[in-house]
Enzyme design. Structure first.
Site, PDB file in Angstrom:
ATOM      1  N   HIS A  92       1.350   4.871  -2.386  1.00 56.57           N
ATOM      2  CA  HIS A  92       0.990   5.748  -3.510  1.00 56.57           C
ATOM      3  C   HIS A  92       2.268   6.427  -3.981  1.00 56.57           C
ATOM      4  O   HIS A  92       2.894   7.160  -3.203  1.00 56.57           O
ATOM      5  CB  HIS A  92      -0.019   6.802  -3.063  1.00 56.57           C
TER       6      HIS A  92
ATOM      7  N   GLU B 164     -11.315   3.200   6.052  1.00 53.41           N
ATOM      8  CA  GLU B 164     -10.261   4.083   6.580  1.00 53.41           C
ATOM      9  C   GLU B 164     -10.980   5.171   7.382  1.00 53.41           C
ATOM     10  O   GLU B 164     -10.934   5.170   8.608  1.00 53.41           O
ATOM     11  CB  GLU B 164      -9.432   4.696   5.431  1.00 53.41           C
TER      12      GLU B 164
ATOM     13  N   ASP C  79       1.697   7.080   2.172  1.00 52.67           N
ATOM     14  CA  ASP C  79       2.261   8.291   1.544  1.00 52.67           C
ATOM     15  C   ASP C  79       3.426   8.761   2.408  1.00 52.67           C
ATOM     16  O   ASP C  79       3.308   9.762   3.142  1.00 52.67           O
ATOM     17  CB  ASP C  79       1.192   9.388   1.454  1.00 52.67           C
TER      18      ASP C  79
ATOM     19  N   HIS D 279      -9.524   1.075  -1.279  1.00 53.80           N
ATOM     20  CA  HIS D 279      -9.485   1.690   0.047  1.00 53.80           C
ATOM     21  C   HIS D 279     -10.898   1.609   0.617  1.00 53.80           C
ATOM     22  O   HIS D 279     -11.862   2.019  -0.052  1.00 53.80           O
ATOM     23  CB  HIS D 279      -9.087   3.155  -0.043  1.00 53.80           C
TER      24      HIS D 279
ATOM     25  N   HIS E 282       0.867  -1.198   0.000  1.00 48.37           N
ATOM     26  CA  HIS E 282       0.000   0.000   0.000  1.00 48.37           C
ATOM     27  C   HIS E 282       0.891   1.232   0.000  1.00 48.37           C
ATOM     28  O   HIS E 282       1.328   1.698   1.051  1.00 48.37           O
ATOM     29  CB  HIS E 282      -0.920  -0.045   1.226  1.00 48.37           C
TER      30      HIS E 282
HETATM   31  N1  HPA Z   1      -6.697   7.271   1.433  1.00 51.06           N
HETATM   32  C1  HPA Z   1      -7.369   7.727   0.385  1.00 51.06           C
HETATM   33  N2  HPA Z   1      -6.770   8.260  -0.664  1.00 51.06           N
HETATM   34  C2  HPA Z   1      -5.445   8.341  -0.673  1.00 51.06           C
HETATM   35  C3  HPA Z   1      -4.703   7.890   0.391  1.00 51.06           C
HETATM   36  C4  HPA Z   1      -5.357   7.313   1.488  1.00 51.06           C
HETATM   37  O1  HPA Z   1      -4.766   6.855   2.484  1.00 51.06           O
HETATM   38  N3  HPA Z   1      -3.407   8.133   0.079  1.00 51.06           N
HETATM   39  C5  HPA Z   1      -3.381   8.685  -1.149  1.00 51.06           C
HETATM   40  N4  HPA Z   1      -4.627   8.825  -1.605  1.00 51.06           N
HETATM   41 ZN    ZN Z   2      -3.703   4.803   0.577  1.00 51.14          ZN
END
Ligand code: HPA
Ligand code: ZN
Length: 334
Positions: A16, A197, A276, A194, A14
């Protein structure tokens, strides 16, 4: 324990690639491409990274990506991340990219994919780091834009193992992308999303049922639904958990309150990832260390995170066996 973590072979699922843009590279690319950024120095950029929820992060994250213009920029971005993988002993990584963040600014799909894949190939050859690429749809954009993106990806299908879903979860449920995911599955892409979260546990159920996912990204809010947790255990449905991301975006107030260890001990296939890292304060080792410093945890449990990630990865059974042997060997000798 810290040196055990640093040298443990790891797999990231995971990540980006746009979220690996360090402020120093952001400045370099802004200068190279003549793009104005509203900061005077990399330190000032870092000071701006105070987030109170997902959206406050996304606003800054999409702005940062504006400095990425040329193939070489995407290469430089990806190569810098792969050098971090080497430092952190990440042996395999599955990378998200957000084509719409770039095509909406007039950057060609080809430019993005050429830069990223050139770096990935070089890492395989020179660093012994294998990888896969997953294309995410931005859920705040509409279904039509996702379909357009899918059609743009078809000529590059050999480089892209699957599709994912990211950006603002609340207000943009899995249902909105059911048809485009079905089309992607028909083309032979795998799918992830996703879910859970910031959004509810129901989004996790819907991602599994409506989007045919083989992994859930984040998924930590499954704890609100004990029956769902039992199903995740029974089906070995992996969760790609991102501990530093979750505390920076206030999904959990503190790392001590994070539920990753509880989920691990219940038998959920949880993994540790960096999401990230340029924005959330650390790469893979930092995420492992943050979890281990906040919770009582054994070496065997730490190794289990790596084994779970190998099991959940999109590589051949033979490659999985090789990597699991590496981790077991490391555990037995440290
Ligand atoms: N969640 C949703 N969108 C995203 C994330 C995340 O953790 N990181 C980069 N885009
Ligand atoms: Zn993410």
């Amino acid at each position: 324990m810290d040196s055990f973590i640093k040298n443990l072979p790891k797999v990231e699922l995971h990540l980006h690639i746009e979220g690996t843009l360090e402020p120093e590279l952001m400045f370099e690319l802004a200068k190279r491409n003549n793009i104005d950024i509203p900061f005077d120095s990399p330190d000032q950029v870092r000071q701006a990274y105070q987030f109170h929820n997902l959206q406050s992060f996304l606003d800054i994250y999409y702005q940062g990506a504006n400095v990425l213009i040329h193939e070489q920029d995407f290469y430089d971005l990806t190569w810098a991340y792969l050098l971090k993988c080497q430092q952190d002993n990440v042996i395999h990584t599955e990378i998200f990219f957000d084509p719409q963040t770039h095509t909406e600014r007039g950057i060609e799909f080809e430019t993005v994919i050429a830069g990223i894949t050139r770096a990935l190939k070089q890492a395989d050859q020179e660093l012994g780091i294998s990888s896969q690429l997953i294309m995410c749809f931005l859920r705040h954009l509409d279904e039509e834009s996702a379909f357009t993106t899918l059609s743009k990806a078809l000529p590059y299908k050999k480089h892209i193992i699957g599709v994912g879903l990211d950006s603002s979860e609340v207000g943009h449920p899995p249902e909105k992308f059911q048809r485009v995911f079905q089309e992607a599955l028909n083309h032979g892409f795998l799918s992830v999303a996703h879910a859970g979260e910031e959004g509810s546990a129901q989004n996790i159920r819907d991602a599994i049922e409506m989007l045919g996912v083989t992994r859930i990204d984040h998924g930590v809010r499954c704890s609100e639904d004990p029956e769902l947790v039992a199903e995740l255990v029974a089906h070995r449905m992996p969760l790609t958990v991102c501990p530093l991301s979750n505390t920076k975006l206030k999904v959990f107030e503190t790392m001590q309150q994070h539920n990753i260890i509880e989920l691990l001990r219940k038998g959920v296939c949880v993994t540790i990832n960096s999401d990230d890292p340029a924005y959330f304060g650390g790469y893979m080792n930092d995420n492992f260390l943050a979890v281990a410093h906040a919770h009582e945890i054994t070496k065997q449990e730490l190794a289990q995170f790596s084994i779970n990630a190998i099991e959940a990865s999109f590589i051949s059974p033979h490659a999985k066996e090789d990597m699991i042997t590496q981790v077991r060997h490391y555990l037995a000798n440290h």
